[in-house]
Design a protein around this motif. Sequence first.
Motif, mmCIF file in Angstrom:
data_model
loop_
_atom_site.group_PDB
_atom_site.id
_atom_site.type_symbol
_atom_site.label_atom_id
_atom_site.label_comp_id
_atom_site.label_asym_id
_atom_site.label_seq_id
_atom_site.Cartn_x
_atom_site.Cartn_y
_atom_site.Cartn_z
ATOM 1 N N GLU A 66 26.006 26.202 34.016
ATOM 2 C CA GLU A 66 23.955 25.223 34.285
ATOM 3 C C GLU A 66 24.128 24.400 33.973
ATOM 4 O O GLU A 66 22.939 23.089 34.106
ATOM 5 C CB GLU A 66 23.854 26.422 33.202
ATOM 6 N N SER A 74 22.027 21.193 35.439
ATOM 7 C CA SER A 74 21.039 20.795 34.949
ATOM 8 C C SER A 74 20.542 19.121 34.664
ATOM 9 O O SER A 74 19.484 18.446 34.599
ATOM 10 C CB SER A 74 20.417 21.057 33.509
ATOM 11 N N GLN A 80 18.158 16.848 36.396
ATOM 12 C CA GLN A 80 17.467 15.531 35.820
ATOM 13 C C GLN A 80 17.660 14.470 36.708
ATOM 14 O O GLN A 80 16.381 13.655 36.191
ATOM 15 C CB GLN A 80 17.732 16.573 33.934
#
Length: 549
Positions: free
Chosen positions: A395, A399, A403
């Motif tokens: 995860e 992410s 981002q």
Amino acid sequence: MRTNTLQATTSPQLPSSLSLFPSPALLIDRSGLIIAANRAAERMFASLEPVGLSLESLLELSGATGGAALFGAPDAASNARTRVQLADGRLIDLARAALPEGGAVISLFDVSAYIRDAELGSRDPLTGLHNRVGFLARLNDALVDTERSDSLVSVLCVDLDRFKTVNDALGHPVGDALLRKVADRLRSAARKGDVVARLGGDEFAIIQRHADQPQGAEALAARIVDLVGRAYVVSGHSINIGASIGIALSGDKPGADELIKRADLALYRAKASGRGQFCFYDPEMNALMQRRRLMELSLRRALALREFRLVFQPQFALASDTLVGFEALLRWHNEERGLVSPADFIPLAEEIGLMIPIGEWVLREACRQAAGWAQPLHIAVNLSAYQFKSPNLVELVASALAQAGLDPARLELEITETALLDNTESVLAALRGIRALGVKISMDDFGTGYSSLSYLQKFPFHKIKIDQSFVRRMAGDRESEAIVKAVAALGATLGMTTTAEGVETDEQLALVRSTGCTHVQGYLTGKPMPGEHAAALVLSSKGSPGIPA
């Protein structure tokens, strides 16, 4: 015939009826003879008739040992207490209360259960060894004894190597059974009179008294390393662990806490030396530990104050001599220490649990900077073995990519065999999850471990990075050259690219080309550089040959 009443002609007047005493009680006259016993006392000495005996005779007939020989004598202290142990193992406390007209009442208390409970409170319920409380009590007693003699006390702190891996992989029941077997081996290694304790988890300790020091402590430590290191069979599993040991001696008469602290410091040094070792305390260890604590505080501040930065080392494709990407490397510039070597702070960051947040910052920052480059070159980021302890690693990678807005195909994560040693299946599951995102996976420092080939079978890596130690020896070492050539051929067969690390001379570059490696990285082709310089190099590399002349 037993009696609980006093003959008025021979006995002093009782302060109250002896039969009303809840605990066993005896009445002795001025001459020291027992002239009455209540029912509780009769039950305590079931096979004997107390009346008519002296207290000393009664205890002697009961097989008692202890300090009550003169307790019932006429001239004994007016009020006193003592403890004896009967032949059947019961522990009895005796309390004497003098009577005004002579004689005394002796109250008896069976404290066996109390003492047993107290003893259990100082025992480890899993192994039966002393726990930390019992260990400290025995150590204090041993140190008091040394005040009366010239003998020494040694403390050995024992920590099991690789136990956590066994516990995590096979479960706590197997781990508990293994701890009991280790406790048995420690008992067998120790001498009669030594104190063996389990302080908690997989930490054990031994007190060695009146030994030939330090030779005795050294011999015991060697026995423990050998015994604990032998294979175990637990619930059908063959298990191999080891032991690291720190040793401290009481030569300069330290207190118990200080002696344990010294043994712990020596244990820390033993584990840092490669595990399966034993080490004696040295005063310099205190200074080293103080420096370590200061480094730890500085590291925690560095994370909070954002003192870390990234530098980027270029990577080139040998077939076209073009720049294809960079490896992101972590640097720490501290106001007081200046530039701190990663070799100095990364192992400490891993040990104190900071590598997970630091690793997250590195990943996010590397993705952020790479997303701004003028060309879609790849960015390689190292993953610490400790980052795989986080259940959210996949995860986190997703992410960081989202981002930064970075194409997953441009991210390359590098791992070493260390990450695969602790818990291979869970690590491989995480790697599969990362690969499913479209991210490439490389094995770093290939050739320095003992089972690299098996890992290549278990997981389809995209790239193999050949450790720089082989590359640097190629010019004068035919074996190193042969190893590099073999790894390059293996990579080609498996459909993996191969990067030669640590290329520093033109001769090394020529040899790397001749072996069939596909990529190169080193000080010759490009030193680590700040982010803005890397971005400028990406911009200027459009249409350029790539590898500097």
